[in-house]
Design a protein around this motif. Structure first.
Motif, PDB file in Angstrom:
ATOM      1  N   ALA A 168      71.041 -63.807 -83.916  1.00 48.16           N
ATOM      2  CA  ALA A 168      70.645 -62.500 -84.391  1.00 48.16           C
ATOM      3  C   ALA A 168      69.293 -62.139 -83.810  1.00 48.16           C
ATOM      4  CB  ALA A 168      70.578 -62.486 -85.925  1.00 48.16           C
ATOM      5  N   PRO A 169      69.203 -61.062 -83.056  1.00 44.90           N
ATOM      6  CA  PRO A 169      70.329 -60.235 -82.634  1.00 44.90           C
ATOM      7  C   PRO A 169      71.190 -60.952 -81.590  1.00 44.90           C
ATOM      8  CG  PRO A 169      68.277 -59.447 -81.669  1.00 44.90           C
ATOM      9  CD  PRO A 169      67.907 -60.563 -82.582  1.00 44.90           C
ATOM     10  N   VAL A 170      72.448 -60.570 -81.572  1.00 44.59           N
ATOM     11  CA  VAL A 170      73.383 -61.180 -80.629  1.00 44.59           C
ATOM     12  C   VAL A 170      73.061 -60.732 -79.216  1.00 44.59           C
ATOM     13  CG1 VAL A 170      75.792 -61.313 -79.924  1.00 44.59           C
ATOM     14  CG2 VAL A 170      75.230 -61.137 -82.326  1.00 44.59           C
ATOM     15  N   ASP A 171      73.070 -61.696 -78.323  1.00 41.24           N
ATOM     16  CA  ASP A 171      72.994 -61.362 -76.907  1.00 41.24           C
ATOM     17  C   ASP A 171      74.418 -61.510 -76.374  1.00 41.24           C
ATOM     18  OD1 ASP A 171      72.417 -61.047 -74.265  1.00 41.24           O
ATOM     19  OD2 ASP A 171      71.678 -63.110 -73.998  1.00 41.24           O
ATOM     20  N   CYS A 174      79.655 -60.291 -86.890  1.00 43.08           N
ATOM     21  CA  CYS A 174      79.520 -59.359 -88.011  1.00 43.08           C
ATOM     22  C   CYS A 174      79.814 -57.930 -87.565  1.00 43.08           C
ATOM     23  CB  CYS A 174      78.113 -59.433 -88.592  1.00 43.08           C
ATOM     24  SG  CYS A 174      77.882 -58.251 -89.943  1.00 43.08           S
ATOM     25  N   ASP A 175      80.705 -57.271 -88.298  1.00 43.07           N
ATOM     26  CA  ASP A 175      80.925 -55.844 -88.019  1.00 43.07           C
ATOM     27  C   ASP A 175      80.677 -55.029 -89.289  1.00 43.07           C
ATOM     28  OD1 ASP A 175      83.091 -56.343 -89.613  1.00 43.07           O
ATOM     29  OD2 ASP A 175      84.615 -55.695 -88.192  1.00 43.07           O
ATOM     30  N   ASP A 176      79.798 -55.549 -90.130  1.00 44.53           N
ATOM     31  CA  ASP A 176      79.537 -54.889 -91.409  1.00 44.53           C
ATOM     32  C   ASP A 176      78.471 -53.803 -91.259  1.00 44.53           C
ATOM     33  OD1 ASP A 176      79.816 -54.377 -94.129  1.00 44.53           O
ATOM     34  OD2 ASP A 176      80.015 -56.497 -94.620  1.00 44.53           O
ATOM     35  N   ILE A 177      78.041 -53.266 -92.394  1.00 48.73           N
ATOM     36  CA  ILE A 177      77.314 -51.993 -92.395  1.00 48.73           C
ATOM     37  C   ILE A 177      76.122 -51.950 -91.434  1.00 48.73           C
ATOM     38  CG2 ILE A 177      76.223 -50.264 -93.872  1.00 48.73           C
ATOM     39  CD1 ILE A 177      77.658 -51.583 -96.240  1.00 48.73           C
ATOM     40  N   PRO A 197      72.388 -56.636 -84.378  1.00 49.68           N
ATOM     41  CA  PRO A 197      73.696 -57.160 -84.784  1.00 49.68           C
ATOM     42  C   PRO A 197      73.719 -58.686 -84.770  1.00 49.68           C
ATOM     43  CG  PRO A 197      73.771 -56.483 -82.483  1.00 49.68           C
ATOM     44  CD  PRO A 197      72.392 -56.150 -82.977  1.00 49.68           C
ATOM     45  N   ALA A 198      74.514 -59.252 -85.676  1.00 49.97           N
ATOM     46  CA  ALA A 198      74.456 -60.689 -85.881  1.00 49.97           C
ATOM     47  C   ALA A 198      75.807 -61.349 -85.651  1.00 49.97           C
ATOM     48  CB  ALA A 198      73.979 -60.988 -87.300  1.00 49.97           C
TER      49      ALA A 198
END
Ligand SMILES: Cc1cc2nc3c(=O)[nH]c(=O)nc-3n(C[C@H](O)[C@H](O)[C@H](O)COP(=O)(O)O)c2cc1C
Ligand code: SF4
Ligand code: SF4
Ligand code: SF4
Ligand code: FES
Ligand code: FES
Lengths: 318, 604
Positions: B158-161, B93-96, B141-142
């Motif tokens: 989520a959150p991404v490692d 995901c690169d959203d808001i 971030p997910a």
């Protein structure tokens, strides 16, 4: 079907268009009411002989009490509707829709659309110069939900290489306004072949066979009905395409003659377009009640064989 | 139909996957609405849908291949390119909200290690792609990892490692640890929880536990009241839809209940793809039986015998929890031919979307379930007259439906006493971005935006509020001086904004809002279905124009560009078919208006 009293007789519906009252049969669309009042309404995706898809939005009008504008081509009339077809709001949307189309699509063989653009004062160049074709881009769809990054300096277009993959017609989707007419003509509205459909999504949506296969590998039976309905020249007889490429296509030198297709007993009307004594294209009048503008391969392309037999030098330069 | 099939044959594995989804061959082909489940079966078995597999689906369903392809290519989670269809795909995901939590750094890291999005790993078994909001913004971030196979693995990280994700991509496999399921529960605020009363307190896989916590009391009460009685309570409660349009639920139900055509259908809209939204996911993951019970009540009241719950494709856990809940309810006679032994019939089929925001629009959702492209339909006719399969249909958001349980518990008037006169009950808000405790918060309508931000712990220490994006990508920018606005439909309307479905994305002074707006513009361009010209091309021009403004390279003057931006926005709002195009310029225009973002050719 429901059983019951016979269907109610179709009454007349009265409504107001631009301050004038008009009566039209129940079930009519606003477009018919506009036409009954003599109000010229631009259309791109609408055709008498196809189910309205109401996607181009160039025919929008303002209906009092409705938050958004409504498409005249498909919105059924209602008693007492008050409609404005030339308000500033309507003119704005029509102009924008035409400008957007013109900024993304080659409309040079769509004189009607260009005429609408002039009428509404569209200036597609407001969006900047057209982007050069993307190297490597082809007619296949891109992964839905993704697009190439833009820096905004140029306006993206639907430009892509012309598809010439069969003897009878070419597909130049750089001219495609995505009006869905060919899809409808190939599907339930006429041909029932379903060789083409809209693939991909958003600005990357394209008319396509499955996996973008060449037409000869698809279900296409070359009825040419898609060519008959295409409003922009995106679908074109190969003969016309090649004559245009060679600079020999000249409509001022062409005559149109109506005849009855000789191939079977149905009796479709054919319009033969003849230039310099040769048939260069065949169409069918949409108001004709047998075919409704739709034909089959024999009526649409049979003349090719007639001519090939008569003339050892075929029209094309292949 | 006489369909023309491809010469390419499906592999035995692909055939088996399709057959498992469609059942054994019968004299008649399965209905067209099995298309999406069949496409999913192939995608999750082999990681892409090739020519042979598509052809086999077409043969079994008697659907022309060009049409099946047109449907499959509509969805972001399907891959039709064998060379790009790696078995393991990480959707990053690169959203808001993720952007505000460092998503760009993660993408940069992946790009360095693996190459640009879509590049296969050296063994060709995995790849990564950028994604729009995955509905995990509270844990940004997910990423969502999907591994095809006989036992497909689909899991939100989520959150991404980042190192763990990189290892997974390198090995083409995920470790079985199920972090998304055990990850922190949503943060829940407010004194008295209603909609969230069971979340985190019951075992979401157990019908018995649900019943031990008051489950199915509402349905019993509903059956005592009768269908008209249920609708009366919902009308008295003044419940309005929580899916964004704020339409009175009681009126919708009345219209369907009284519609002459049969059958009637009920649809629960669980597509939740608005950037910044995750409340329906929390309800589905943690209280799935509540949704099943509420749907049963809605079906009973509106005379539906069949319900569908359409879950966005990016919510694998929610989907499996719902499927489990449906199966348990069926086994206990709470769904089926004789619900509760009270002689009414109602059943539910969970359906899975495949990556298309527009499918949350109710008429697009119908088309998607029916096995067509998720293209919205023109109105009229309205869904209550002609909806799913052309029949009268009641479509409601997950949260709307769960409210009905509260209404039956305490009665319509008592429900109406909560909140304000025109916005009754409580609302779930999804608070994300730059706050201390992002999460789902349940508060009575009328709570101020400031109070909500405080519940979420306020901004990180030392930071100042820059703006709030209320309502997600389709919502409006609220400047700091307006955070005392009460959160009600009427107060929002008076300010010319919309609550939408309840996304509250918070930005402090470290966030570059112009980049956020660019992301919003890119989102609409990606998610436009492409049907109508104002949205199909308008969203592209909007994005291009914003790029020029942000990079400081306007074609003419900033002023002319802003005028053109307004022209585009107005046409999208006025002339688009559906709410997607109609709101695609809302956030951008409100930011320009409220924050004067490009007033002097730049800001921040
Ligand atoms: C582009 C778009 C996306 C939508 N997405 C959703 C969604 O994910 N969930 C939802 O409940 N409603 C969504 N809606 C609103 C639905 O069309 C519909 O109004 C809603 O499901 C009705 O339920 P309600 O009355 O309970 O709110 C969306 C609308 C649009 C225009
Ligand atoms: S020529 Fe006929 S069959 Fe072929 S794509 Fe056109 S409409 Fe369909
Ligand atoms: S090819 Fe022609 S008929 Fe088909 S959608 Fe494009 S413009 Fe319309
Ligand atoms: S507004 Fe956009 S998403 Fe909605 S129908 Fe038009 S193109 Fe599709
Ligand atoms: S002509 Fe009416 S929308 Fe295209
Ligand atoms: S999950 Fe990334 S923004 Fe919502």
């Amino acid at each position: 079907m429901s059983v019951g009293p016979a269907a109610a007789p179709t009454g007349l519906v009265e409504l107001t268009i631009d301050g004038q009252t008009v009566q039209v049969p129940e079930g009519s669309a606003l477009l018919q009411a506009c036409r009954a009042r003599g109000v010229a309404t631009p259309t791109v995706c609408y055709a008498e002989n196809l189910t309205p898809v109401n996607v181009c939005r160039v025919c929008v009008v303002e209906v009092e009490g409705s938050r958004a504008l409504v498409p005249a081509c498909s919105r059924p009339v209602e008693r007492g509707m008050v409609v404005h077809t030339d308000s500033e709001r309507v003119r704005h949307s029509r102009r924008m829709v035409l400008e957007l189309l013109a900024s993304a699509t080659d409309l040079s063989l769509a004189p009607e659309v260009e005429e609408h653009l002039r009428r509404y004062g569209g200036r597609p160049e407001r969006f900047g110069p057209a982007a050069p074709p993307t190297p490597g881009a082809d007619h296949r769809h891109t992964q839905a939900g993704h697009h190439r990054p833009t820096d905004g300096s140029t306006a993206a277009t639907v430009t892509q290489p012309t598809l010439i993959d069969n003897e009878l017609y070419v597909r130049d989707y750089s001219r495609c306004v995505l009006c869905y007419k060919c899809v409808e003509a190939c599907g339930v509205d006429a041909q029932n072949t379903f060789a083409i459909a809209v693939a991909g999504r958003g600005f990357e949506a394209r008319i396509s066979t499955e996996f973008g296969l060449p037409l000869p590998d698809s279900a296409c039976v070359y009825c040419g009905n898609c060519i008959g309905v295409c409003p922009t020249g995106a679908l074109m007889f190969r003969s016309e395409h090649e004559m245009r490429r060679n600079g020999t296509w000249d409509e001022t030198r062409q005559q149109r003659t109506d005849t009855i297709c000789p191939y079977c007993g149905v009796g479709c009307t054919l319009t033969l377009h003849v230039q310099d004594g040769r048939i260069v294209k065949v169409s069918s009048p949409p108001e004709h009640d047998v075919a409704g503008g739709h034909l089959c391969i024999k009526g649409r392309f049979g003349w090719e064989f007639v001519q090939v037999l008569e003339d050892p030098a075929p029209a094309s330069d292949r | 139909m006489d369909i023309h099939l491809s010469a390419t044959e499906a592999s035995p594995i692909e055939r088996a996957a399709v057959d498992a989804a469609l059942g054994p061959r019968d004299t008649r082909p399965p209905p067209r609405d099995r298309l999406l489940p069949a496409l999913w079966a192939v995608q999750s078995r082999v990681g892409h849908i090739g020519e042979g597999a598509l052809s086999y689906i077409c043969e079994r369903l008697d659907v022309p291949p060009a049409e099946a392809y047109s449907v499959a290519s509509f969805y972001a989670l399907f891959s039709l390119d064998p060379s790009a269809g790696q078995p393991l795909v990480a959707h990053v995901c690169d959203d808001i909200a993720c952007r505000a939590a460092g998503a760009e750094q993660i993408c940069a890291r992946l790009e360095t290690a693996l190459g640009p999005p879509g590049t296969p790993t050296s063994d060709g078994r995995a790849t990564w792609r950028r994604a729009s909001c995955l509905g995990q913004c509270d844990r940004a971030p997910a990423a969502l990892v999907m591994a095809a196979g006989s036992q497909p693995i689909e899991r939100a990280l989520a959150p991404v490692d980042p190192p763990a994700l990189q290892t997974a991509l390198r090995d083409g496999a995920l470790s079985p640890a199920t972090d998304a399921e055990t990850a922190t529960l949503p943060r829940i605020g407010g004194a008295s929880l209603r909609l969230l009363r069971r979340v985190g307190r019951i075992d979401p896989t157990s019908l018995d536990d649900y019943r031990a916590h008051g489950g199915y009391e509402a349905l019993r009460r509903a059956v005592r009241l009768g269908p008209d009685g249920v609708i009366r309570e919902v009308v008295d409660a003044k419940l309005v839809g929580r899916g964004g349009a704020a339409f009175p639920t009681g009126r919708k139900w009345e219209a369907v209940a009284h519609a002459a055509a049969r059958p009637h259908y009920l649809v629960c809209n669980a597509d939740e793809s608005e950037p910044g939204m995750f409340k329906d996911r929390v309800l589905m993951e943690h209280d799935p039986f509540a949704i099943i019970e509420a749907m049963t009540i809605a079906g009973y009241a509106t005379g539906c015998e069949q319900g569908y719950v359409y879950v966005r494709g990016e919510y694998p856990l929610a989907f499996s929890r719902l499927r489990n809940a449906v199966a348990q309810a069926q086994a206990k006679g709470l769904l089926g031919d004789d619900v509760l032994g009270r002689g009414f019939r109602f059943d539910i089929e969970p359906r899975r979307g495949a990556g298309a925001y527009v499918c949350g629009e109710e008429t697009a959702l119908f088309s998607s379930i029916e096995g067509y492209r998720g293209e919205p339909r023109n109105r009229p006719p309205f869904p209550t007259q002609s909806g799913l399969f052309g029949r009268p249909t009641a479509v409601n958001n997950v949260e709307t439906l769960v409210n009905v349980l509260e209404i039956l518990r305490e009665g319509g008037p008592a429900f109406a006493a909560i909140g304000t006169r025109d916005s009754t009950g409580t609302k779930l808000f999804c608070v994300s971005g730059r706050v201390d405790r992002p999460g789902v918060y349940e508060v009575p309508f009328g709570t101020t935006l400031r109070a909500l931000l405080d519940l979420a712990g306020g901004l990180p220490a030392g930071r100042t509020l820059r703006a709030v994006l209320l309502g997600g990508a389709a919502g409006s920018v609220i400047p700091p001086e307006q955070v005392d606005m009460p959160l009600t439909f009427e107060a929002a309307r008076a300010r010319g904004v919309a609550l939408g479905s309840g996304a509250v994305i918070v930005f402090d002074d470290t966030v570059d809002l112009r980049r956020i707006l660019l992301r919003v513009a890119a989102f609409f361009r990606d998610e436009s279905c492409g049907q109508c010209v104002p949205c199909r091309i308008g969203t592209v021009r909007q994005e291009e124009l914003l790029e020029r403004l942000v990079s400081g390279r306007p074609h003419s003057s900033v002023r002319d560009e802003l005028a053109l931006l307004a022209d585009i926005g107005r046409a999208m709002r006025d002339a688009s078919i559906c709410g997607l195009g109609q709101t695609a310029s809302t956030a951008v225009e409100s930011a320009v208006r409220e924050l004067k973002l490009f007033a002097d050719g730049g800001d921040t």
